[in-house]
Write an enzyme that holds these catalytic residues in place. Structure first.
Site, short mmCIF file in Angstrom:
data_model
loop_
_atom_site.label_atom_id
_atom_site.label_comp_id
_atom_site.label_asym_id
_atom_site.label_seq_id
_atom_site.Cartn_x
_atom_site.Cartn_y
_atom_site.Cartn_z
N ASP A 23 79.87 -55.65 53.40
CA ASP A 23 80.25 -54.50 54.23
C ASP A 23 81.61 -54.87 54.82
OD1 ASP A 23 80.08 -52.06 55.67
OD2 ASP A 23 79.37 -53.16 57.43
N GLU A 49 80.89 -51.97 49.47
CA GLU A 49 81.01 -50.57 49.87
C GLU A 49 82.42 -50.09 49.54
OE1 GLU A 49 81.11 -48.72 54.16
OE2 GLU A 49 79.04 -49.17 53.61
N ASP A 60 76.52 -54.96 60.62
CA ASP A 60 77.36 -55.26 59.45
C ASP A 60 76.57 -56.08 58.43
OD1 ASP A 60 80.09 -54.37 60.67
OD2 ASP A 60 79.26 -55.78 62.12
#
Length: 161
Positions: A7, A65, A138
């Site tokens: 992330d 991501e 996160d």
């Protein structure tokens, strides 16, 4: 298959390493990489930390991501640089890199593309049989990115057989 989920962020990047075999998943390691200092120093710190994670855990793939439309261009550019550092750390070791949108990751873990971070954390906790939700968020999001890739791998294997 062992997947390193990321992330991305410049100040704080979540990471999650998950082993998956036949639809069964186990968290290997997770947390955050924090950086400080000027922009170039932060990128170097992020790259080195992620390269060390790759060397220590020997994942088979990186799941990250993808960039989404942010509130401002400056934030989007910094996020893109953080993603590049992560992709470089994996790519230089020959790892395949898979990119998923936030919606794809949420859908893979919760069944809903519009799930909030709390719902993602709850499902990551359940899917990985953890005692409590990973913190900070996160790390939970990074584990979700790894799970998304593993779900896709399981589906692809089922289609092939």
């Amino acid at each position: 298959m062992r997947v390193l989920g990321i992330d991305p962020g410049l100040a704080r990047t979540g990471f999650g390493i998950v082993d998956g075999v036949g639809g069964r998943y186990q968290a290997v390691d997770y947390g955050v990489v924090t950086t400080a200092g000027e922009f170039p120093e932060r990128l170097v710190q992020l790259y080195r930390s992620l390269a060390e994670l790759v060397a220590r855990h020997s994942p088979d793939a990186l799941s990250i991501e993808s960039v989404f439309q942010g509130p401002n261009v400056a934030s989007l550019v910094k996020l893109s640089h953080a993603r590049a550092a992560a992709i470089l750390a994996a790519g230089l070791k020959g790892l395949p890199v898979a990119e998923y949108t936030p919606m794809q990751i949420k859908r893979a873990v919760t069944g809903r593309g519009g799930a909030d971070k709390t719902q993602v954390g709850f499902m990551v906790t359940r899917l990985l049989n953890l005692r409590e939700p990973p913190k900070p968020l996160d790390a939970s999001d990074a584990l979700a990115a790894a799970l998304c890739h593993l779900h896709r791998a399981v589906l692809a294997e089922r289609i092939r057989t």
